[in-house]
Design an enzyme around this catalytic site. Structure first.
Site, mmCIF file in Angstrom:
data_model
loop_
_atom_site.group_PDB
_atom_site.id
_atom_site.type_symbol
_atom_site.label_atom_id
_atom_site.label_comp_id
_atom_site.label_asym_id
_atom_site.label_seq_id
_atom_site.Cartn_x
_atom_site.Cartn_y
_atom_site.Cartn_z
ATOM 1 N N ASP A 111 -4.198 -6.637 5.272
ATOM 2 C CA ASP A 111 -5.223 -7.430 5.947
ATOM 3 C C ASP A 111 -5.263 -8.845 5.397
ATOM 4 O O ASP A 111 -5.718 -9.770 6.072
ATOM 5 C CB ASP A 111 -6.593 -6.773 5.775
ATOM 6 C CG ASP A 111 -6.697 -5.478 6.579
ATOM 7 O OD1 ASP A 111 -6.107 -5.431 7.675
ATOM 8 O OD2 ASP A 111 -7.341 -4.524 6.103
ATOM 9 N N LYS B 277 8.507 -16.642 -11.177
ATOM 10 C CA LYS B 277 7.718 -15.532 -11.688
ATOM 11 C C LYS B 277 6.464 -16.060 -12.394
ATOM 12 O O LYS B 277 6.555 -16.996 -13.199
ATOM 13 C CB LYS B 277 8.590 -14.753 -12.673
ATOM 14 C CG LYS B 277 8.229 -13.314 -12.800
ATOM 15 C CD LYS B 277 9.173 -12.608 -13.742
ATOM 16 C CE LYS B 277 8.390 -11.581 -14.512
ATOM 17 N NZ LYS B 277 8.805 -11.415 -15.873
ATOM 18 N N ASN C 138 0.850 -1.186 0.000
ATOM 19 C CA ASN C 138 0.000 0.000 0.000
ATOM 20 C C ASN C 138 0.886 1.235 0.000
ATOM 21 O O ASN C 138 2.111 1.111 0.001
ATOM 22 C CB ASN C 138 -0.931 -0.032 1.223
ATOM 23 C CG ASN C 138 -0.132 -0.118 2.503
ATOM 24 O OD1 ASN C 138 0.527 0.834 2.900
ATOM 25 N ND2 ASN C 138 -0.155 -1.291 3.139
ATOM 26 N N LYS D 112 -13.367 0.876 15.902
ATOM 27 C CA LYS D 112 -12.101 0.126 15.891
ATOM 28 C C LYS D 112 -11.474 0.075 17.272
ATOM 29 O O LYS D 112 -10.907 -0.938 17.677
ATOM 30 C CB LYS D 112 -11.101 0.778 14.919
ATOM 31 C CG LYS D 112 -11.089 0.088 13.575
ATOM 32 C CD LYS D 112 -10.117 0.643 12.590
ATOM 33 C CE LYS D 112 -10.583 0.207 11.189
ATOM 34 N NZ LYS D 112 -9.860 0.831 10.117
ATOM 35 N N PHE E 175 -4.041 3.204 14.885
ATOM 36 C CA PHE E 175 -4.383 4.248 13.915
ATOM 37 C C PHE E 175 -5.559 3.769 13.094
ATOM 38 O O PHE E 175 -5.628 2.603 12.711
ATOM 39 C CB PHE E 175 -3.194 4.545 12.990
ATOM 40 C CG PHE E 175 -2.281 5.592 13.553
ATOM 41 C CD1 PHE E 175 -1.466 5.312 14.640
ATOM 42 C CD2 PHE E 175 -2.249 6.863 13.004
ATOM 43 C CE1 PHE E 175 -0.631 6.277 15.182
ATOM 44 C CE2 PHE E 175 -1.421 7.837 13.530
ATOM 45 C CZ PHE E 175 -0.608 7.552 14.616
ATOM 46 N N ASP F 52 -4.395 -9.995 13.234
ATOM 47 C CA ASP F 52 -4.366 -8.579 13.606
ATOM 48 C C ASP F 52 -3.356 -8.387 14.741
ATOM 49 O O ASP F 52 -3.593 -8.812 15.874
ATOM 50 C CB ASP F 52 -5.773 -8.147 14.031
ATOM 51 C CG ASP F 52 -5.874 -6.649 14.195
ATOM 52 O OD1 ASP F 52 -4.950 -6.044 14.785
ATOM 53 O OD2 ASP F 52 -6.878 -6.072 13.737
ATOM 54 N N ILE F 53 -2.241 -7.765 14.421
ATOM 55 C CA ILE F 53 -1.161 -7.604 15.409
ATOM 56 C C ILE F 53 -1.653 -6.812 16.616
ATOM 57 O O ILE F 53 -1.497 -7.220 17.771
ATOM 58 C CB ILE F 53 0.057 -6.869 14.787
ATOM 59 C CG1 ILE F 53 0.505 -7.569 13.495
ATOM 60 C CG2 ILE F 53 1.203 -6.789 15.788
ATOM 61 C CD1 ILE F 53 1.550 -6.803 12.709
HETATM 62 N N1 CTP Z 1 -3.165 -3.442 12.398
HETATM 63 C C1 CTP Z 1 -2.343 -4.440 12.898
HETATM 64 N N2 CTP Z 1 -2.314 -5.664 12.307
HETATM 65 C C2 CTP Z 1 -3.078 -5.954 11.232
HETATM 66 C C3 CTP Z 1 -3.898 -4.948 10.712
HETATM 67 C C4 CTP Z 1 -3.929 -3.710 11.319
HETATM 68 O O1 CTP Z 1 -1.663 -4.195 13.872
HETATM 69 N N3 CTP Z 1 -3.017 -7.147 10.695
HETATM 70 C C5 CTP Z 1 -3.230 -2.130 13.062
HETATM 71 C C6 CTP Z 1 -2.674 -0.997 12.256
HETATM 72 O O2 CTP Z 1 -1.306 -0.804 12.519
HETATM 73 C C7 CTP Z 1 -3.520 0.180 12.731
HETATM 74 C C8 CTP Z 1 -4.856 -0.446 12.942
HETATM 75 O O3 CTP Z 1 -4.581 -1.808 13.257
HETATM 76 O O4 CTP Z 1 -3.094 0.671 13.981
HETATM 77 C C9 CTP Z 1 -5.696 -0.359 11.719
HETATM 78 O O5 CTP Z 1 -6.881 -1.062 11.907
HETATM 79 P P1 CTP Z 1 -7.563 -1.932 10.776
HETATM 80 O O6 CTP Z 1 -8.911 -2.263 11.237
HETATM 81 O O7 CTP Z 1 -6.742 -3.062 10.378
HETATM 82 O O8 CTP Z 1 -7.604 -0.908 9.604
HETATM 83 P P2 CTP Z 1 -7.825 -1.291 8.139
HETATM 84 O O9 CTP Z 1 -6.801 -2.250 7.655
HETATM 85 O O10 CTP Z 1 -7.939 -0.007 7.415
HETATM 86 O O11 CTP Z 1 -9.167 -2.080 8.285
HETATM 87 P P3 CTP Z 1 -10.551 -1.892 7.561
HETATM 88 O O12 CTP Z 1 -10.268 -2.322 6.188
HETATM 89 O O13 CTP Z 1 -11.428 -2.809 8.335
HETATM 90 O O14 CTP Z 1 -10.900 -0.456 7.708
#
Ligand code: CTP
Length: 396
Positions: A281, A291, A212, A339, A325, A308-309
């Site tokens: 995600d 490749k 991203n 969230k 965030f 989700d960490i």
């Molecule tokens: N985060 C994390 N580990 C993941 C995904 C997200 O630690 N596997 C943390 C990010 O560092 C950030 C927050 O979670 O602090 C973001 O939340 P998240 O719900 O994952 O945001 P998005 O990926 O934007 O989710 P959505 O698509 O549901 O909006």
């Protein structure tokens, strides 16, 4: 725009004789950009490397070299100039000047100013590596450290003489960071903070991946400011275009899985966890060894959900204070609130994804159990200071 966390200060910038003096011009520019005021004092030797005119133009103040300068009304420039300074920084500081400082010599304007000072003294050594390694220089440095002088650098790398080793002056941006650190109150002294930053990359094959547009700027700004506030920072970073700050511990993690492992490995005993990384995600069910060749008109990639960490750290038996965030493109506050509750974290920083990503500035709202705190739009360093100052109050 300069960072609000570091109010403006008046610096007396000493320049001694060394090739690195050319970098001082850039340093002055950076200091002024941050809102500081700079009074330059040069040794006679320094004027052979860069002209007083250049430094006068950049600092906007007359440059002093001579102890007998008649521009100071009471004929005591050595007292006058240092009384107004919040700190003296000597950059570059030659081996000779370091020796003079260590022994309290006062045989030119700059050394006299240093001896007569009431403010802190910072020095940025710059010399050839043999001169730096020489026992006399090392003895002098040891003495200066005992005398509470702050040492910025030196760096190691290529030297003007063609040799490689320690002794190079720190680059101007690192010197600026050193000055900012010096002036930042140590709000987070004794605290251990783990921060994730940047983007993860999920490889599809050896040359392609899903990632991203996170630049790492916000996470790096938090790591930098937390360090300046005295915290022991562990930074786990993915892809980033921004320059990575110096922190206590830094580890690279490429994929969401690697980042998860690394965070879990380092999370014990942390007081705070700030998840700023834009973690994928989903990751491909399988990553091809070779490749992927184009063939059909459409290609389907199957993805599986990543762990989700942040949520997993927050649900540890003895979790650190967790900050997440929420980068949203619509209904920012509503999503952020949800969230925070879903992940069971103490604080969430809500921001508009399309404005925040990659940008130097950010506009955020801090949300915690005590309420919602919208912040003025500002550069990410200032936002980082706001977040950390707010967090510090919650920790107490
Ligand atoms: N985060 C994390 N580990 C993941 C995904 C997200 O630690 N596997 C943390 C990010 O560092 C950030 C927050 O979670 O602090 C973001 O939340 P998240 O719900 O994952 O945001 P998005 O990926 O934007 O989710 P959505 O698509 O549901 O909006």
């Amino acid at each position: 725009m300069h960072s609000a966390h570091s109010q403006s200060h008046h610096l007396l910038l000493g320049v001694t004789g060394g090739i690195a003096a050319y970098k001082t011009a850039e340093l002055i520019r950076l200091l002024i950009k941050q809102g500081h005021t700079v009074q330059v004092v040069m040794t006679e030797a320094a004027t052979h490397f860069i002209t007083p005119t250049t430094l006068q133009a950049l600092s906007g103040n007359p440059v002093f070299v001579d102890s007998w300068d008649t521009r100071i009304a009471n004929a005591m420039p050595h007292i006058e100039l240092s009384r107004k300074a919040d700190a003296i920084l000597v950059a570059p500081s030659s081996a000779d000047f370091i020796a003079k400082l260590a022994h309290g010599f006062a045989n030119d304007l700059l050394s006299t100013l240093c001896l007569a000072r009431e403010c802190p003294l910072l020095i940025a050594p710059a010399m050839n590596k043999q001169m730096w390694e020489n026992p006399s220089t090392q003895r002098n440095i040891e003495q200066l450290l005992k005398d509470q002088v702050t040492l910025l650098g030196p760096d190691s790398g290529e030297q003007a003489c063609g040799e490689v080793g320690q002794g190079r002056m720190l680059e101007p941006d690192m010197l600026l960071e050193g000055v900012q650190t010096h002036f930042t109150p140590k709000l987070l002294a004794g605290k251990k903070i783990l921060i994730t930053a940047g983007a993860t990359m999920e490889m599809l094959d050896p040359v392609r991946g899903i990632t991203n547009i996170s630049s790492g700027k916000m996470g790096f700004a938090l790591a930098k400011v937390a360090t300046q506030m005295g915290a022991e920072v562990t930074l786990i970073y993915g892809q980033a275009t921004a320059a990575r700050p110096q922190v206590s511990h830094a580890y690279h993690a490429s994929t969401a899985h690697d980042m998860y492992q690394s965070v879990m490995h380092h999370i014990a005993n942390q007081d705070v966890f700030i998840a700023v990384a834009a973690v994928a995600d989903y990751s491909p069910l399988a990553s091809a060894d070779q490749k992927i060749k184009k063939s059909e008109e459409t290609l389907t990639i199957e993805l599986k959900k990543n762990k989700d960490i942040l949520a997993d750290v927050a649900s540890l038996p003895n979790p650190p204070y967790c900050v997440g965030f929420a980068a949203e493109t619509e209904r920012v506050l509503e999503h952020a609130r949800q969230k925070r509750l879903d992940k069971k974290i103490a604080m969430i920083v809500a921001n508009q994804a399309d404005l925040a990503l990659g940008n130097d500035n950010n506009s955020v709202t801090l949300i915690d159990a005590s309420g919602e705190y919208p912040q003025d739009i500002a550069d990410k360093t200032t936002i980082a200071a706001k977040i950390l100052t707010h967090l510090k109050r919650q920790l107490n």
